[in-house]
Design an enzyme around this catalytic site. Structure first.
Site, PDB file in Angstrom:
ATOM      1  N   LYS A   3       0.849  -1.203   0.000  1.00 37.87           N
ATOM      2  CA  LYS A   3       0.000   0.000   0.000  1.00 37.87           C
ATOM      3  C   LYS A   3       0.889   1.259   0.000  1.00 37.87           C
ATOM      4  O   LYS A   3       2.087   1.170   0.268  1.00 37.87           O
ATOM      5  CB  LYS A   3      -0.925  -0.005   1.223  1.00 37.87           C
ATOM      6  CG  LYS A   3      -1.836  -1.228   1.296  1.00 37.87           C
ATOM      7  CD  LYS A   3      -2.952  -1.207   0.269  1.00 37.87           C
ATOM      8  CE  LYS A   3      -3.421  -2.587  -0.095  1.00 37.87           C
ATOM      9  NZ  LYS A   3      -4.673  -3.035   0.442  1.00 37.87           N
TER      10      LYS A   3
HETATM   11  C1  LIG Z   1      -5.646  -4.073   0.748  1.00 34.51           C
HETATM   12  C2  LIG Z   1      -7.098  -3.817   0.797  1.00 34.51           C
HETATM   13  C3  LIG Z   1      -7.897  -4.252   1.866  1.00 34.51           C
HETATM   14  C4  LIG Z   1      -7.439  -5.208   2.912  1.00 34.51           C
HETATM   15  O1  LIG Z   1      -6.342  -4.864   3.639  1.00 34.51           O
HETATM   16  P1  LIG Z   1      -5.447  -5.983   4.357  1.00 34.51           P
HETATM   17  O2  LIG Z   1      -4.538  -5.181   5.220  1.00 34.51           O
HETATM   18  O3  LIG Z   1      -4.729  -6.756   3.315  1.00 34.51           O
HETATM   19  O4  LIG Z   1      -6.363  -6.843   5.177  1.00 34.51           O
HETATM   20  C5  LIG Z   1      -9.229  -3.859   1.880  1.00 34.51           C
HETATM   21  N1  LIG Z   1      -9.748  -3.109   0.903  1.00 34.51           N
HETATM   22  C6  LIG Z   1      -9.010  -2.697  -0.146  1.00 34.51           C
HETATM   23  C7  LIG Z   1      -9.657  -1.836  -1.190  1.00 34.51           C
HETATM   24  C8  LIG Z   1      -7.670  -3.048  -0.243  1.00 34.51           C
HETATM   25  O5  LIG Z   1      -6.960  -2.640  -1.315  1.00 34.51           O
END
Ligand SMILES: *Cc1c(COP(=O)(O)O)cnc(C)c1O
Length: 370
Positions: free
Chosen positions: A186
């Protein structure tokens, strides 16, 4: 040539000294769970997002689940979200026992189409999860107006959108709650899992704090069935180092996107590709740079042969995922999301990418599609 989709090694090397120090300081303190790093990071996130509260949790999926639960959403309730997102946006709704309901996306931003939202609202609808896909916020004015009209909770899935803005307001700060993920890829990524819930609602913040720690306010006295979901001190310390650079990195991503836009404009004008669109009242943080083309297979093969990483976001819309077949959706229900899944392709767009590399990538696109 070899260009990755994201270069976490280069990023680490650019901040190695500070990062190593921060990690070693946690080891030295030997405080690993519920310590000062998490608490300070929560304060920093709240200040950054412009919210009263920020509560750190174990990951972005837990952030959604806990926020939904704290909003009182459960069995018998419906929550509307986008079919064009990572699975967790809908999985979280199912995990609290509620029913995910989808609405198609806008053709230009690929975010939830707020104009089609009202027809999906039923007496059982309790909430909306707008997803700020690829780092650009959904049309929050319309979504919030409908939420107010029908008394619905809004939980912004801002996992891809830390630092993104809508009319000058930060992602996560507009709904009843906003959730973030610190998955390594991210825009603000840890060296493991992590997540955060932000809110301006005192009661909701207290509920979320309780739920993330086994439903208890006072240790060993449990008022609710909760979760074990918190951000450990190592991740908090790592994220605090990176957090100092988030605006710089987000701006660098936006600059790379602007250069692609310029380089690839002739292909867009010739209708060979659709470039990502940025709405005027929004700040896009380009978690991913996703273009669309009818000749995706050919383009992917050419990029691969030249060592340029690329990836499909997303290959299958959520309403057609096997795990959600019980909802009874069919191919054709959300044509815009479905077409995007046929055509979308992410190409490298990260702070350390050079303009020379971008020119090489553009040249491959012209070769294949020009
Ligand atoms: C990455 C992501 C999540 C989930 O996050 P995690 O930390 O992997 O559990 C939820 N929603 C979106 C849109 C994402 O890109």
């Amino acid at each position: 040539m070899s260009i990755p989709l994201l270069d976490l090694k280069a990023q680490y090397l650019s901040i190695k000294e500070e990062m190593d120090q921060a990690v070693l300081a946690v080891l030295d303190s030997s405080k690993f769970i519920f310590g000062p790093e998490m608490k300070t990071f929560e304060e920093e996130m709240a200040a950054y997002c412009g919210t009263k509260h920020a509560v750190a949790v174990g990951n972005g999926t837990d952030a959604l689940v806990i926020a939904l639960k704290a909003c009182g959403i459960g069995p018998g309730d419906e929550v509307i979200t986008s079919p064009f997102t990572f699975f967790a946006s809908a999985e979280s709704i199912a995990l609290v026992g509620a029913t995910p309901v989808f609405v198609d996306v806008e053709p230009h931003t690929l975010n939830m189409d707020a104009a089609k939202l009202e027809e999906k609202i039923t007496p059982r609808t309790k909430g909306i999860i707008p997803v700020h896909v690829f780092g650009q916020m959904a049309d929050m004015d319309l979504i919030l107006a409908l939420a107010q009209k029908y008394d619905l909770k809004v939980i912004e899935d801002a996992a891809q959108a830390i630092g993104a803005e809508y009319q000058g307001r930060k992602a996560g700060s507009l709904g009843d709650a906003g959730t973030f993920s610190f998955f390594p890829t991210k825009n603000l990524g840890g060296y493991g899992d992590g997540g955060m819930i932000v809110t301006n609602d005192d009661a909701l913040a207290e509920e979320v704090r309780m739920l993330r720690f086994h439903g208890c306010k006072t240790k060993y006295y449990h008022d609710q069935i909760g979760y074990n979901s918190r951000l450990d001190e190592l991740q908090a310390a790592i994220l605090r180092v990176k957090f100092r650079y988030i605006d710089q990195w987000n701006n660098a991503r936006a600059e790379k996107a602007a250069l692609y836009h310029q380089l690839l404009a002739p292909l867009a004008d010739a209708h060979r590709i659709i470039l990502p669109h940025t709405d005027a009242e929004k700040k896009h943080v380009f978690h991913l740079y996703v273009l669309r083309t009818a000749q995706r297979e050919k383009l992917m093969a050419a990029l691969k042969s030249k060592g340029v990483a690329n990836a499909i976001y997303y290959p299958v819309p959520l309403h057609l995922q096997n795990a959600l077949a019980y909802l009874g959706y069919q191919a054709g229900d959300f044509p815009i999301a479905e077409e995007a899944c046929q055509q979308a392709l992410a190409i490298p767009c990260y702070p350390e990418l050079t303009s020379g590399q971008q020119e090489e990538i553009a040249a491959i696109l012209f070769e294949v599609l020009g």
